[in-house]
Design an enzyme around this catalytic site. Structure first.
Site, PDB file in Angstrom:
ATOM      1  N   SER A  88       0.833  -1.206   0.000  1.00 18.94           N
ATOM      2  CA  SER A  88       0.000   0.000   0.000  1.00 18.94           C
ATOM      3  C   SER A  88       0.869   1.257   0.000  1.00 18.94           C
ATOM      4  O   SER A  88       1.981   1.227  -0.516  1.00 18.94           O
ATOM      5  CB  SER A  88      -0.961  -0.041   1.191  1.00 18.94           C
ATOM      6  OG  SER A  88      -1.873  -1.122   1.047  1.00 18.94           O
ATOM      7  N   GLY A  89       0.373   2.350   0.603  1.00 21.90           N
ATOM      8  CA  GLY A  89       1.020   3.651   0.448  1.00 21.90           C
ATOM      9  C   GLY A  89       2.508   3.672   0.724  1.00 21.90           C
ATOM     10  O   GLY A  89       3.322   4.031  -0.140  1.00 21.90           O
TER      11      GLY A  89
ATOM     12  N   HIS B 271      22.926  16.892  13.429  1.00 22.42           N
ATOM     13  CA  HIS B 271      24.091  16.177  13.955  1.00 22.42           C
ATOM     14  C   HIS B 271      23.820  15.542  15.321  1.00 22.42           C
ATOM     15  O   HIS B 271      23.039  16.034  16.132  1.00 22.42           O
ATOM     16  CB  HIS B 271      25.278  17.140  14.079  1.00 22.42           C
ATOM     17  CG  HIS B 271      25.040  18.245  15.071  1.00 22.42           C
ATOM     18  ND1 HIS B 271      25.323  18.118  16.416  1.00 22.42           N
ATOM     19  CD2 HIS B 271      24.510  19.489  14.926  1.00 22.42           C
ATOM     20  CE1 HIS B 271      25.000  19.239  17.056  1.00 22.42           C
ATOM     21  NE2 HIS B 271      24.493  20.082  16.159  1.00 22.42           N
TER      22      HIS B 271
ATOM     23  N   ASP C 182      -1.322  -8.743   2.454  1.00 26.51           N
ATOM     24  CA  ASP C 182      -2.438  -9.561   2.926  1.00 26.51           C
ATOM     25  C   ASP C 182      -3.769  -9.234   2.260  1.00 26.51           C
ATOM     26  O   ASP C 182      -4.760  -9.930   2.495  1.00 26.51           O
ATOM     27  CB  ASP C 182      -2.562  -9.437   4.448  1.00 26.51           C
ATOM     28  CG  ASP C 182      -1.390 -10.094   5.172  1.00 26.51           C
ATOM     29  OD1 ASP C 182      -0.709 -10.937   4.557  1.00 26.51           O
ATOM     30  OD2 ASP C 182      -1.149  -9.746   6.343  1.00 26.51           O
TER      31      ASP C 182
ATOM     32  N   ILE D 173       3.807  15.067  10.606  1.00 23.41           N
ATOM     33  CA  ILE D 173       4.261  15.871   9.475  1.00 23.41           C
ATOM     34  C   ILE D 173       4.496  17.324   9.895  1.00 23.41           C
ATOM     35  O   ILE D 173       3.686  17.937  10.583  1.00 23.41           O
ATOM     36  CB  ILE D 173       3.256  15.774   8.309  1.00 23.41           C
ATOM     37  CG1 ILE D 173       3.816  16.429   7.040  1.00 23.41           C
ATOM     38  CG2 ILE D 173       1.889  16.342   8.689  1.00 23.41           C
ATOM     39  CD1 ILE D 173       3.007  16.104   5.795  1.00 23.41           C
TER      40      ILE D 173
ATOM     41  N   GLY E  28       3.750   1.536   7.266  1.00 22.92           N
ATOM     42  CA  GLY E  28       3.955   2.774   8.002  1.00 22.92           C
ATOM     43  C   GLY E  28       3.770   2.658   9.500  1.00 22.92           C
ATOM     44  O   GLY E  28       4.393   3.393  10.267  1.00 22.92           O
TER      45      GLY E  28
ATOM     46  N   HIS F  65       9.184   6.745  13.375  1.00 23.34           N
ATOM     47  CA  HIS F  65       8.743   7.311  12.095  1.00 23.34           C
ATOM     48  C   HIS F  65       8.867   8.827  12.165  1.00 23.34           C
ATOM     49  O   HIS F  65       8.178   9.474  12.956  1.00 23.34           O
ATOM     50  CB  HIS F  65       7.297   6.902  11.802  1.00 23.34           C
ATOM     51  CG  HIS F  65       6.819   7.316  10.449  1.00 23.34           C
ATOM     52  ND1 HIS F  65       5.675   6.820   9.880  1.00 23.34           N
ATOM     53  CD2 HIS F  65       7.318   8.196   9.531  1.00 23.34           C
ATOM     54  CE1 HIS F  65       5.496   7.368   8.678  1.00 23.34           C
ATOM     55  NE2 HIS F  65       6.472   8.215   8.459  1.00 23.34           N
TER      56      HIS F  65
END
Length: 205
Positions: free
Chosen positions: A11-12, A135, A35, A165, A68, A144
């Protein structure tokens, strides 16, 4: 490294992983496991079975988990590790990786991301499109970092945390494991309690 790559999840996120794999051009063959029986092809790449079928392909393929969800990604990667699978890491050709950066197995770095020197990323991480990690960061397993997220220097992010995001983390900040930081949130203080954090400055909800 093997000549073939198997991506778990079509998927995505899996599509983006496949796109990176094509651009890297290391593997002669790329396939998916998924799946959802209705998905036969994704990104022009064939789906050859379900995730439970991974054990059939251990000798032929490198593996990467293209899912994700931090929790599901960890669950599947642990199965791969237990089966002694060859687990790849993928870096988009346009990403910028500094000196003495360490990326562990299963981590994917997307287009336009920047990871500066002396940063360590654990297993199964995602550094998504246009994110920057400066750094001396320590990013633990299965984190994520979403598109357009920016981490300043000397940040530590605990295992399984999701940075939404466009979120921003100031320098010298520690974030505990298992947190969610909402879209556009700005973290200016250590996060020491698991939970969901939103706003400017980021606060627990």
């Amino acid at each position: 490294m093997k000549e073939k790559l198997l991506i778990i999840g079509a998927s995505g996120h899996g599509k983006v992983v496949a796109d990176i794999a094509k651009k890297i051009n290391k593997w002669k063959d790329i396939v998916f496991l998924d799946d959802d029986e209705n998905i036969k092809f994704s990104m022009g790449v064939k789906v050859i079975g379900k995730s439970v079928d991974l054990y059939k392909y251990l000798n032929e393929y490198d593996f990467i988990v293209g899912i994700g969800s931090n929790t599901i990604r960890e669950e599947i990667q642990l199965k791969l590790e237990a089966a002694k699978a060859s687990i790849a890491s993928l870096i988009h050709p346009t990403a910028v990786i500094g000196e003495q950066v360490k990326l562990s197995n299963g981590t994917v770095v997307m287009a336009g991301a920047v990871i500066n020197c002396c940063t360590k990323l654990g297993k199964g991480c995602i550094v998504n499109t246009g994110a920057t990690v400066d750094h001396d960061n320590i990013i633990e397993d299965y984190v994520h970092i979403s598109p357009g997220t920016h981490l300043a220097g000397s940040v530590k992010v605990g295992k399984g945390t999701w940075l939404g995001i466009g979120s921003i983390v100031s320098n010298n900040i520690n974030i505990i494991s298992g947190c969610k930081v909402g879209a556009g949130a700005v973290v200016v203080n250590d996060i020491t309690e698991t939970g969901t954090y939103i706003g400017i400055p980021a606060r627990r909800v």
